[in-house]
Design a protein around this motif. Structure first.
Motif, PDB file in Angstrom:
ATOM      1  N   MET A 145       0.843  -1.193   0.000  1.00 54.73           N
ATOM      2  CA  MET A 145       0.000   0.000   0.000  1.00 54.73           C
ATOM      3  C   MET A 145       0.877   1.240   0.000  1.00 54.73           C
ATOM      4  O   MET A 145       1.903   1.292   0.652  1.00 54.73           O
ATOM      5  CB  MET A 145      -0.928  -0.008   1.216  1.00 54.73           C
ATOM      6  N   LEU A 146       0.428   2.234  -0.737  1.00 57.30           N
ATOM      7  CA  LEU A 146       1.148   3.504  -0.775  1.00 57.30           C
ATOM      8  C   LEU A 146       0.984   4.231   0.555  1.00 57.30           C
ATOM      9  O   LEU A 146       0.046   3.967   1.300  1.00 57.30           O
ATOM     10  CB  LEU A 146       0.585   4.370  -1.906  1.00 57.30           C
ATOM     11  N   LYS A 147       1.901   5.161   0.813  1.00 61.11           N
ATOM     12  CA  LYS A 147       1.847   5.890   2.082  1.00 61.11           C
ATOM     13  C   LYS A 147       2.027   7.386   1.838  1.00 61.11           C
ATOM     14  O   LYS A 147       2.383   7.805   0.732  1.00 61.11           O
ATOM     15  CB  LYS A 147       2.881   5.344   3.055  1.00 61.11           C
ATOM     16  N   LYS A 197       4.544   9.423  -4.393  1.00 55.44           N
ATOM     17  CA  LYS A 197       3.947   9.982  -5.597  1.00 55.44           C
ATOM     18  C   LYS A 197       2.741   9.117  -5.944  1.00 55.44           C
ATOM     19  O   LYS A 197       2.829   7.890  -5.969  1.00 55.44           O
ATOM     20  CB  LYS A 197       4.969   9.976  -6.732  1.00 55.44           C
ATOM     21  N   ALA A 198       1.601   9.735  -6.199  1.00 57.17           N
ATOM     22  CA  ALA A 198       0.390   8.995  -6.548  1.00 57.17           C
ATOM     23  C   ALA A 198       0.499   8.467  -7.981  1.00 57.17           C
ATOM     24  O   ALA A 198       0.818   9.238  -8.890  1.00 57.17           O
ATOM     25  CB  ALA A 198      -0.831   9.896  -6.418  1.00 57.17           C
ATOM     26  N   ALA A 244      -2.427  -0.680  -8.291  1.00 54.65           N
ATOM     27  CA  ALA A 244      -1.384   0.355  -8.258  1.00 54.65           C
ATOM     28  C   ALA A 244      -1.343   1.058  -6.902  1.00 54.65           C
ATOM     29  O   ALA A 244      -0.280   1.463  -6.437  1.00 54.65           O
ATOM     30  CB  ALA A 244      -1.613   1.372  -9.374  1.00 54.65           C
ATOM     31  N   TYR A 245      -2.509   1.169  -6.257  1.00 55.19           N
ATOM     32  CA  TYR A 245      -2.599   1.848  -4.963  1.00 55.19           C
ATOM     33  C   TYR A 245      -2.550   0.878  -3.779  1.00 55.19           C
ATOM     34  O   TYR A 245      -2.576   1.305  -2.631  1.00 55.19           O
ATOM     35  CB  TYR A 245      -3.874   2.704  -4.895  1.00 55.19           C
ATOM     36  N   PHE A 303      -7.261   8.058  -0.247  1.00 53.84           N
ATOM     37  CA  PHE A 303      -6.004   8.787  -0.417  1.00 53.84           C
ATOM     38  C   PHE A 303      -6.321  10.249  -0.695  1.00 53.84           C
ATOM     39  O   PHE A 303      -7.170  10.552  -1.538  1.00 53.84           O
ATOM     40  CB  PHE A 303      -5.212   8.233  -1.612  1.00 53.84           C
ATOM     41  N   ILE A 304      -5.644  11.144   0.026  1.00 53.43           N
ATOM     42  CA  ILE A 304      -5.724  12.575  -0.269  1.00 53.43           C
ATOM     43  C   ILE A 304      -4.464  12.890  -1.064  1.00 53.43           C
ATOM     44  O   ILE A 304      -3.348  12.669  -0.588  1.00 53.43           O
ATOM     45  CB  ILE A 304      -5.777  13.437   1.008  1.00 53.43           C
ATOM     46  N   ILE A 305      -4.670  13.376  -2.285  1.00 51.00           N
ATOM     47  CA  ILE A 305      -3.552  13.656  -3.189  1.00 51.00           C
ATOM     48  C   ILE A 305      -3.483  15.159  -3.406  1.00 51.00           C
ATOM     49  O   ILE A 305      -4.461  15.780  -3.846  1.00 51.00           O
ATOM     50  CB  ILE A 305      -3.733  12.920  -4.533  1.00 51.00           C
ATOM     51  N   GLY A 306      -2.331  15.732  -3.074  1.00 52.26           N
ATOM     52  CA  GLY A 306      -2.136  17.173  -3.232  1.00 52.26           C
ATOM     53  C   GLY A 306      -2.012  17.567  -4.689  1.00 52.26           C
ATOM     54  O   GLY A 306      -1.838  16.721  -5.575  1.00 52.26           O
TER      55      GLY A 306
END
Length: 157
Positions: A1-3, A7-8, A102-103, A124-127
């Motif tokens: 899992m991404l953290k 980078k998204a 991917a996520y 996920f909150i992506i800036g």
């Protein structure tokens, strides 16, 4: 899992109307993204989560967020879910689980003694810079908007 800080991964997927939506295009519009993965349209937990985000949508929009929901359901299923519950945001089709993989949100789940592969509820909150600012892996379905707002307010301190 991404953290947080990763980078998204970019993606392009069909929405409820058959239009292709990509993360790169949304970010190019200067908005941050609330990307939420959920198991299935019109199930109790997923409906509660979607309605919480619907109820807070106006405030989230004012704070510069675009909301994108992702599940393996079809575009037709998404369209019915949106219509039934008055959802003002986009739902993406991930039938082949490419976005979820991917996520890191496609994985083994257990329910009533049965083990199977499925969508793991995660947000996920992506800036605007394309970097993950926050990951919610313990989603409060009935108050997900409140959970996001609390995080947002703490970040603005």
């Amino acid at each position: 899992m991404l953290k947080t800080g990763d980078k998204a991964p970019d993606f392009a997927a069909q929405d409820q109307d058959g239009k292709v939506v990509s993360l790169a295009d949304v970010l190019a519009g200067g908005k941050s993204v609330i990307l939420y993965f959920y198991p299935k349209d019109n199930t109790p937990g997923c409906t509660a989560e979607a309605c919480s985000l619907r109820d807070g949508y106006s405030e989230l929009s004012k704070k510069g967020f675009v909301v994108l929901g992702v599940s393996a359901d079809s575009a037709a299923s998404h369209a019915k879910f949106i219509e039934k519950h008055g959802l003002p945001f986009t739902l993406l089709v991930d039938a082949d689980h490419r976005i979820a993989e991917a996520y890191g949100t496609w994985g083994e789940k257990k329910f009533m003694g049965r083990t199977y592969m499925g969508m793991i509820r995660t947000t996920f909150i992506i800036g605007t810079d394309g970097v993950i600012a926050q990951v919610f892996d313990k989603v409060k379905t009935k108050d997900h908007f409140g959970q996001i707002l609390e995080w947002y307010e703490s970040e603005k301190q």
